[in-house]
Design a protein around this motif. Structure first.
Motif, short mmCIF file in Angstrom:
data_model
loop_
_atom_site.label_atom_id
_atom_site.label_comp_id
_atom_site.label_asym_id
_atom_site.label_seq_id
_atom_site.Cartn_x
_atom_site.Cartn_y
_atom_site.Cartn_z
N GLY A 1 0.81 -1.21 0.00
CA GLY A 1 0.00 0.00 0.00
C GLY A 1 0.84 1.26 0.00
N THR A 2 2.02 1.18 -0.59
CA THR A 2 2.95 2.31 -0.60
C THR A 2 3.41 2.54 -2.03
OG1 THR A 2 3.71 1.77 1.63
CG2 THR A 2 5.10 3.22 0.31
N GLU A 3 3.39 3.77 -2.46
CA GLU A 3 3.73 4.08 -3.85
C GLU A 3 4.95 4.98 -3.93
OE1 GLU A 3 1.96 4.76 -8.11
OE2 GLU A 3 0.56 4.77 -6.45
N VAL A 4 5.85 4.63 -4.84
CA VAL A 4 7.00 5.48 -5.12
C VAL A 4 6.54 6.58 -6.06
CG1 VAL A 4 9.24 5.60 -6.28
CG2 VAL A 4 8.72 3.67 -4.78
N ASN A 5 6.72 7.83 -5.63
CA ASN A 5 6.29 8.95 -6.47
C ASN A 5 7.45 9.76 -7.03
OD1 ASN A 5 6.99 10.43 -4.09
ND2 ASN A 5 4.88 10.17 -3.34
N GLU A 6 8.66 9.41 -6.62
CA GLU A 6 9.80 10.15 -7.14
C GLU A 6 11.09 9.37 -6.86
OE1 GLU A 6 11.95 14.54 -6.47
OE2 GLU A 6 9.90 14.16 -5.73
N VAL A 7 12.03 9.42 -7.80
CA VAL A 7 13.35 8.87 -7.53
C VAL A 7 14.27 10.01 -7.14
CG1 VAL A 7 13.08 6.89 -9.07
CG2 VAL A 7 14.01 9.02 -9.97
N ILE A 8 15.19 9.72 -6.25
CA ILE A 8 16.12 10.73 -5.75
C ILE A 8 17.44 10.59 -6.50
CG2 ILE A 8 17.30 11.63 -3.72
CD1 ILE A 8 15.16 10.18 -2.02
N THR A 9 17.92 11.68 -7.09
CA THR A 9 19.17 11.64 -7.83
C THR A 9 20.17 12.63 -7.25
OG1 THR A 9 18.37 13.27 -9.43
CG2 THR A 9 18.02 10.94 -9.96
N GLU A 10 21.41 12.24 -7.31
CA GLU A 10 22.53 13.12 -6.91
C GLU A 10 23.65 12.92 -7.91
OE1 GLU A 10 23.72 12.26 -2.94
OE2 GLU A 10 21.79 12.83 -2.03
N ASN A 11 24.06 13.99 -8.58
CA ASN A 11 25.14 13.92 -9.56
C ASN A 11 24.88 12.83 -10.60
OD1 ASN A 11 26.61 15.97 -8.16
ND2 ASN A 11 27.35 14.42 -6.72
N ASP A 12 23.68 12.83 -11.14
CA ASP A 12 23.27 11.91 -12.20
C ASP A 12 23.23 10.45 -11.75
OD1 ASP A 12 22.99 13.97 -14.09
OD2 ASP A 12 25.13 13.89 -14.58
N ARG A 13 23.20 10.24 -10.46
CA ARG A 13 23.08 8.87 -9.94
C ARG A 13 21.80 8.76 -9.11
NH1 ARG A 13 26.34 4.49 -8.67
NH2 ARG A 13 25.57 3.24 -6.91
N ILE A 14 21.03 7.68 -9.31
CA ILE A 14 19.86 7.45 -8.48
C ILE A 14 20.33 6.91 -7.13
CG2 ILE A 14 17.80 6.00 -8.19
CD1 ILE A 14 17.33 6.24 -11.18
N VAL A 15 19.92 7.58 -6.07
CA VAL A 15 20.40 7.21 -4.74
C VAL A 15 19.27 6.80 -3.81
CG1 VAL A 15 22.48 8.63 -4.91
CG2 VAL A 15 20.36 9.62 -3.96
N GLY A 16 18.04 6.78 -4.33
CA GLY A 16 16.93 6.38 -3.49
C GLY A 16 15.60 6.75 -4.10
N VAL A 17 14.54 6.64 -3.29
CA VAL A 17 13.19 6.95 -3.76
C VAL A 17 12.43 7.70 -2.68
CG1 VAL A 17 13.12 4.91 -5.24
CG2 VAL A 17 12.19 4.78 -2.91
N LYS A 18 11.45 8.47 -3.12
CA LYS A 18 10.47 9.06 -2.22
C LYS A 18 9.17 8.30 -2.39
CE LYS A 18 12.44 13.74 -2.33
NZ LYS A 18 12.17 15.18 -2.63
N CYS A 19 8.55 7.94 -1.27
CA CYS A 19 7.32 7.16 -1.36
C CYS A 19 6.29 7.67 -0.35
CB CYS A 19 7.60 5.68 -1.13
SG CYS A 19 8.46 5.28 0.40
#
Length: 445
Positions: free
Chosen positions: A128-146
């Motif tokens: 019941g949890t949705e990822v609504n954004e990926v977190i990027t730093e210096n063109d690298r994906i480092v996590g997600v916002k959910c």
């Protein structure tokens, strides 16, 4: 809230749960984000024997064996001719020669068995949890916002994000890497309550029937139920001028397999669902901080039931690569170069077989060629291929594809020569069609 993890996996289907179980067993800190709640409805699935080894590794074979119908093979109907792929008749190199069988499963239960095993192994699974954004730093994906159903938000940082979101392909889509293959095909499917009337269906065989440029399936489920489906090109569906529900019900009444494979007291017990595109792919399967597995990597027409096997195999490969990386260090995208190469080889090989299948659906000369090889050496190699060993006999499959194209170029398509496989309602009734199935006149005034 912001937390740090080794791996965040988006999606709890067969690919996501496979990766989660293997990584959690290795002691990694794994979080699985799933927007739905399990059990969830998913169309019934015909599995391949090459997957049984993965079931054993994950520790889920026993509950799968107890819950589902034993599948000894698959069978295709080419008009009135049956072409059987008996898993007991593979070649001696088959990876599944010691367990030549698989299962017909109900995905809602199957997926739940897999993800519960992930939880048992220590994975943190959040439904019941949705990822609504990926977190990027210096063109690298480092996590997600959910965000969960109660509105609580979280930032999950990780050394790697694994995209197991299926056809949604969340990360490749966000990065503009997703492509739709041509021609566009669609699937329509539902469940029926009935009893089997064919002996092969009673015995647990997957049975499919070709028609002109499409196919139907009949897949037995527990408790006197069936998964019923139709696959065809989008333009052919549009020419039928029928709704998905009307088309499926018409097929059930008129298609030989669907009509004669179930008892006449059958009744539809679910809505007709639609998958709008049956073939898509991501340009890259990995990048800095992320990797795609299963259908998020690519989705191939399911006529050879390759989907779940490739999903679990891809997830297993990725999990083994990640487990071998130094603890706490960033995981560079280059470690997935071999994974991408092997997955592309699988994709190309299965696409060759799928394309040859559709050529045969339109060309009776190719059908005769295919049915001639039943029971011999080539058939054993074919059974090994469709059992899930997609690379073992890829050269043979490439030759089959090449020969099918040559035959097609000589004889062309010939819908008119196989009327039992060319339902008229799949052609625009206001048009005349030549033997190639092409429009040969303008619409009637």
């Amino acid at each position: 809230m912001s937390t740090q993890h080794d791996v965040v996996i988006i999606g709890a289907g067969p690919a996501g749960s496979t990766a989660a179980t293997i990584l959690a067993e290795q002691g990694l800190n794994v979080v699985v984000i799933e927007r739905e709640h399990f059990p969830r409805f998913h169309i019934g699935e015909s599995l391949l024997p090459a997957s049984v080894r993965i079931f054993e590794r994950l520790g889920v074979h026993d509950p799968i064996r107890k819950a589902f119908i034993h599948k000894p093979g698959g069978k295709w109907l080419y008009g009135s001719i049956e072409v059987a792929g008996d898993f007991n008749k593979s070649d001696r190199k088959a990876s599944f020669k010691d367990h030549p069988y698989s299962y017909l499963v109900e995905r809602s239960i199957f997926d739940q068995i897999l993800i519960e095993r992930s939880e048992e192994c220590g994975a943190d699974v959040r439904f019941g949890t949705e990822v609504n954004e990926v977190i990027t730093e210096n063109d690298r994906i480092v996590g997600v916002k959910c965000r969960d159903e109660d509105g609580n938000t979280a930032e999950l940082h990780a050394r790697l994000v694994i995209d197991a979101t299926g056809l949604r392909a969340l990360i490749p889509s966000k990065l503009g890497l997703r492509e739709i293959n041509q021609p566009q095909r669609m699937g329509m499917y539902c469940q029926y309550a009935a009893r089997p009337t064919r002996d092969d269906v009673k015995a647990g065989w997957f049975v499919g029937q070709m028609f002109y440029d499409g196919w139907t399936w009949l897949l037995r489920l527990p408790e006197d139920r069936f998964s019923v489906g139709v696959v065809m090109t989008v333009d052919r569906f549009q020419k039928s001028r029928l709704s998905p529900t009307d088309l499926v019900e018409k097929m059930v009444e008129e298609n030989d397999l669907l009509n004669h494979g179930m008892t006449l007291d059958r009744r539809r017990i679910s809505d007709v669902m639609v998958t709008g595109n049956m073939a898509s792919s991501s340009q890259n399967l990995a990048g800095e901080g992320w990797v795609a597995v299963g259908d998020a990597a690519y989705f191939i027409d399911p006529c050879y039931s390759s989907g779940v096997h490739l999903a679990m195999k891809s997830a297993e490969m990725v999990a083994d690569i990640v487990s071998a990386q130094p603890a706490t260090a960033k995981i560079p995208s280059t470690v997935f170069d071999g994974y991408q190469k092997e997955m592309r080889s699988h994709e190309k090989s299965v696409h060759h077989m799928v394309d040859a299948f559709y050529i045969a659906s339109r060309n009776t000369s190719v059908q005769k060629m295919v049915t001639t090889f039943q029971g011999g050496y080539l058939n054993r190699r074919f059974v090994t291929f469709v059992g899930g060993d997609f690379l073992t006999n890829s050269r043979m499959i490439r030759r089959v594809h090449q020969v099918s194209n040559v035959v097609k170029s000589i004889f062309g398509n010939n819908a008119a020569k196989s009327p039992e496989n060319s339902p008229l309602y799949l052609f625009d009734p206001t048009l005349n069609h030549d033997q190639d199935g092409r429009d040969s006149s303008k619409k009637a005034a």
